[in-house]
Scaffold this active site. Structure first.
Site, PDB file in Angstrom:
ATOM      1  N   LYS A 221       0.824  -1.217   0.000  1.00  0.00           N
ATOM      2  CA  LYS A 221       0.000   0.000   0.000  1.00  0.00           C
ATOM      3  C   LYS A 221       0.857   1.265   0.000  1.00  0.00           C
ATOM      4  O   LYS A 221       0.779   2.101   0.902  1.00  0.00           O
ATOM      5  CB  LYS A 221      -0.953  -0.005   1.199  1.00  0.00           C
ATOM      6  CG  LYS A 221      -1.907  -1.193   1.237  1.00  0.00           C
ATOM      7  CD  LYS A 221      -2.818  -1.138   2.453  1.00  0.00           C
ATOM      8  CE  LYS A 221      -3.784  -2.299   2.492  1.00  0.00           C
ATOM      9  NZ  LYS A 221      -3.116  -3.592   2.773  1.00  0.00           N
TER      10      LYS A 221
ATOM     11  N   ARG B 285      -7.309 -15.403   7.292  1.00  0.00           N
ATOM     12  CA  ARG B 285      -7.550 -16.186   8.499  1.00  0.00           C
ATOM     13  C   ARG B 285      -8.429 -17.419   8.311  1.00  0.00           C
ATOM     14  O   ARG B 285      -8.127 -18.474   8.886  1.00  0.00           O
ATOM     15  CB  ARG B 285      -8.099 -15.265   9.602  1.00  0.00           C
ATOM     16  CG  ARG B 285      -7.007 -14.428  10.256  1.00  0.00           C
ATOM     17  CD  ARG B 285      -7.564 -13.292  11.096  1.00  0.00           C
ATOM     18  NE  ARG B 285      -7.898 -12.136  10.268  1.00  0.00           N
ATOM     19  CZ  ARG B 285      -8.251 -10.952  10.754  1.00  0.00           C
ATOM     20  NH1 ARG B 285      -8.336 -10.774  12.070  1.00  0.00           N
ATOM     21  NH2 ARG B 285      -8.519  -9.941   9.945  1.00  0.00           N
TER      22      ARG B 285
ATOM     23  N   THR C  17     -11.315  -2.293   4.101  1.00  0.00           N
ATOM     24  CA  THR C  17     -12.538  -2.991   4.512  1.00  0.00           C
ATOM     25  C   THR C  17     -12.716  -3.014   6.023  1.00  0.00           C
ATOM     26  O   THR C  17     -13.749  -3.453   6.520  1.00  0.00           O
ATOM     27  CB  THR C  17     -12.549  -4.432   3.961  1.00  0.00           C
ATOM     28  OG1 THR C  17     -11.308  -5.071   4.272  1.00  0.00           O
ATOM     29  CG2 THR C  17     -12.754  -4.429   2.458  1.00  0.00           C
TER      30      THR C  17
END
Length: 246
Positions: A66, A214, A126
């Site tokens: 990012k 996850r 998100t």
């Protein structure tokens, strides 16, 4: 590189604090999926060598750092990422037009000598819910759509967004690819995510890449968990798209 038989690609997020553990999970997932995500924690621990080892295993590598800095610094970082063979990397759309165009120019300048990664702009994380973005009053979905429209105009290959925003983004910029984190199978804990979708919902919305961490990493059998997500994705109808969109 984007879709296999018309289906979006599943990316496993190797968000673990151990280089050898990450490589072990990747080995277990060989033949099940084609993409691995290397984020800030794992890249800090493993560096370019980790990317090289994942490439040797046959994976496409999504480097999720990012980038967000002055245009010159981001351009140099993009060139460095291209030199180690990453296939896709991220930068923040909020870095603005000059930063994003500098990143594209740097990518294109090294394309002849090394791989040319796709550049995706991060819209709204998100993990943000309504009212949680400092200094921004727009709802997350609306702001994400605004940033995606800008990313398309600047020439980025795609955007990172919630699955909830894909339909609106594709409607205004059909050629823009959408990469969606926050994907959670039914029954999986959302954790720190706010704007989530199931794999089937994201496929129906038109997502091109689904990122899952996850629910795969914490499963007793990661390969089986990934295969189950792929089965759900394959069972979901892929929306029709204009010619040349993929």
């Amino acid at each position: 590189m984007t879709r296999r038989n018309g289906m979006p690609q599943l990316i496993v997020a190797l968000d673990v604090p151990d280089r050898e553990k990450a490589l072990g999970i990747a080995r277990e997932l060989r033949g099940v999926l084609d993409w691995c995500k290397v984020g800030m924690e794992l890249f800090t621990l493993g560096g370019p060598l980790l990317v090289e080892r994942l490439k040797e295993q046959g994976f496409h590598v999504f480097l999720d750092l990012k980038f967000y800095d002055i245009p010159h610094t981001v351009a140099r970082a993009v060139a460095a990422a291209a030199s180690i063979g990453v296939d896709l990397l991220t930068l923040h759309c909020q870095g603005g037009e000059r930063m994003c165009r500098a990143a594209l120019e740097a990518r294109d300048a090294v394309a002849a000598a090394s791989s040319a990664p796709r550049l995706f702009g991060v819209t709204v994380l998100t993990s943000f819910g309504p009212g949680e973005m400092p200094g921004i009053t727009a709802a997350p979905g609306i702001f994400a759509h605004e940033l995606a429209s800008a990313a398309a105009a600047w020439g980025l290959d795609g955007v990172v967004c919630s699955g909830r925003e894909v339909r609106a983004i594709k409607a205004s910029a059909p050629a823009l690819r959408c990469l969606c984190p926050g994907i959670r199978p039914d029954g999986a804990e959302a954790g720190d995510q706010r704007r989530t979708m199931t794999p089937a919902e994201a496929v129906r919305a038109g997502a091109d890449y689904l990122v899952v961490g996850r629910p795969i990493l914490q499963a007793d059998a990661p390969a089986r968990a990934a295969a189950a997500i792929l089965e759900e994705m394959q069972a979901a109808p892929v929306p029709s798209s204009p010619a040349g969109m993929r």
